[in-house]
Each structure stands twice: as C-alpha cells, then as structure tokens.
Design a protein around this motif. Structure first.
Motif, PDB file in Angstrom:
ATOM      1  N   VAL A  39       4.504   1.860  -3.099  1.00  0.00           N
ATOM      2  CA  VAL A  39       5.611   1.827  -3.374  1.00  0.00           C
ATOM      3  C   VAL A  39       6.186   3.284  -4.133  1.00  0.00           C
ATOM      4  O   VAL A  39       7.230   3.611  -3.752  1.00  0.00           O
ATOM      5  N   GLU A  63       4.806  -7.949  -0.457  1.00  0.00           N
ATOM      6  CA  GLU A  63       4.406  -7.207  -1.583  1.00  0.00           C
ATOM      7  C   GLU A  63       5.318  -6.147  -2.296  1.00  0.00           C
ATOM      8  O   GLU A  63       5.573  -5.800  -3.217  1.00  0.00           O
ATOM      9  N   LYS A  64       5.680  -5.210  -1.351  1.00  0.00           N
ATOM     10  CA  LYS A  64       6.857  -4.159  -1.475  1.00  0.00           C
ATOM     11  C   LYS A  64       8.259  -4.692  -1.883  1.00  0.00           C
ATOM     12  O   LYS A  64       8.990  -4.172  -2.713  1.00  0.00           O
ATOM     13  N   GLN A  67       9.486  -5.082  -5.329  1.00  0.00           N
ATOM     14  CA  GLN A  67       9.167  -4.111  -6.205  1.00  0.00           C
ATOM     15  C   GLN A  67      10.375  -2.883  -6.041  1.00  0.00           C
ATOM     16  O   GLN A  67      10.496  -1.788  -6.917  1.00  0.00           O
TER      17      GLN A  67
END
Ligand SMILES: *Cc1c(COP(=O)(O)O)cnc(C)c1O
Length: 227
Positions: A39, A63-64, A67
């Motif tokens: 990230v 996941e990213k 964020q």
C-alpha cells in the motif's frame, strides 16, 4: 527512478501517443497495476495523481481497498473464480476479466442481491494463446447477446492481454483486430449502447495500444518497477 517520476513519464508518453493518433488524452485512463506491491507504493502513485489501480487477485483487493483513500478505485484485471465474486463485487468498480456466461451469471446473481448494476468487460484472447484466458474473437458477439439481457450486469467493453513480445509493433495487429470488433459491436448496436471501453496495452506496448484505440491502459512495471 521514483514512482512519481515513472507515473509522470507513462502519462506523458500516453499523451504523446494520443496526439500522434489525433485523439484527446482525456479519452484514455491510465490504470496503475499495483499487484504484489504494498500500500505504501500505491500511496506514492496516488500522491503522483493515480486514482485507478489494477489488481489481479481478489485477496489483494480486499486487503488494500480499506487502506486507500475513498477516491482511489480498484479494477479487477485478473482471472476471477465464481466463488470469489461476492468478495470483490463491491470493491472493484470494473471487472475486466469476464470470459464466460457462467461467470457473468454469478456476477448477475451477486449484483442482484445487492441491488446494484456491475460494470464488466469481456476478456478476449485475440492471439489465441493457450496460456491465456479469454473468449475467442468469434465467441464475443454470441456471449454478449446473452449477457446483455442480464439486468444487473452492464458490459462496458472489451479487454485483451496481448502476447509478451520484444517489439510492441508485433502486437499492433491484435489491437487493430479488437478495435475493429469493438466498433462493429457499437455500429450494430449489439451492446444496447453501453460499450465505451477498450482495455488494452501494458508496459511493453501501451503506446501502440493507444494509437490503435485503447481507452484504458494497464501499466504495472512501468510505474512500480519489476515484480
Ligand atoms: C500484470 C498485468 C498488467 C501489467 O503488466 P506490466 O507489464 O507490468 O505493465 C496488465 N494487465 C494484466 C491483466 C496484468 O495481469
């Protein structure tokens, strides 16, 4: 070279290719392909102006996604298994890699549950490489004729991954072929008027792809370095 410098260079080359082809650079979206990258590197590209990120694994998107700033958008560009559609449908604004009616049906079902319309592209294996996913050229229109009736799926265009070649000129013929099919579909209105995206061109050949009509290019190595 820094990610910011790489990003600026790809942008300016993309714009130069537009100018050569007599196209408006605003017609072409640069997708920063951030697969395998952390990230922190996506954020460097974000600071340099990138807002559209391409990922090829559902797990990396999930996941990213939380964020990144809200105006960063993710595109799913990799092969998608039907059992993972539910995980990615709300996180990827566009799925580039639909290569079967079966997958489109699953997207239809998951989109209907959420009362949304999911935008997709049909992936086409123009060069008919055994190693690649995608519809054959002659399968595209019959497939589209089925999927266009799905109320929660909107086919926005076509995508291809051209062969890996040393000389980008070798791929020009494939880009031309796909552009021709894209125009045919629009002219005959097989898409009900929704087609506006042609996703083709990667680090090695995006300038040729832009010259041949790409409206989205997917550049990873050229921005983030090798994987
Ligand atoms: C990895 C990938 C790209 C980017 O490839 P680069 O050569 O690193 O630019 C583009 N499209 C798809 C579908 C990919 O999987």
């Amino acid at each position: 070279m820094s990610i910011a410098m790489n990003y600026a260079e790809v942008k300016s080359r993309m714009e130069a290719a537009c100018v050569r082809a007599g196209r408006d650079p605003k017609e072409v979206t640069l997708i920063a392909v951030s697969k395998t990258k952390p990230v922190s590197m996506l954020m460097e590209a974000y600071e340099a102006g990138a807002r559209t990120f391409g990922e090829n694994k559902v797990q990396e998107i999930t996941e990213k996604f939380p964020q990144m700033p809200e105006d960063a958008k993710f595109h799913m560009i990799g092969h998608l298994q039907t059992n993972k559609v539910g995980q990615v449908i709300e996180k990827a604004v566009l799925i580039h890699s639909v290569d079967s009616v079966h997958l489109a049906e699953k997207i239809e079902k998951e989109a209907a549950k959420r009362n949304m319309v999911k935008e997709i592209l049909l992936e086409v294996n123009v060069a008919e490489e055994d190693s690649k996913f995608g519809l054959k050229m002659e399968e595209v229109i019959p497939t589209l004729e089925i999927i266009r009736n799905f109320p929660h799926v909107c086919v926005k265009g076509l995508m291809t991954i051209a062969p890996f070649v040393e000389d980008a000129e070798e791929n020009r013929k494939y880009f031309k072929e796909l552009y021709q099919l894209y125009v045919d579909i629009k002219t005959k209105n097989i898409d009900n008027g929704t087609m506006s995206v042609l996703s083709m061109g990667m680090t090695g050949d995006y300038e040729v792809a832009v010259e041949e009509g790409a409206t989205m290019i997917r550049v990873g190595t050229g921005i983030f370095g090798s994987r």
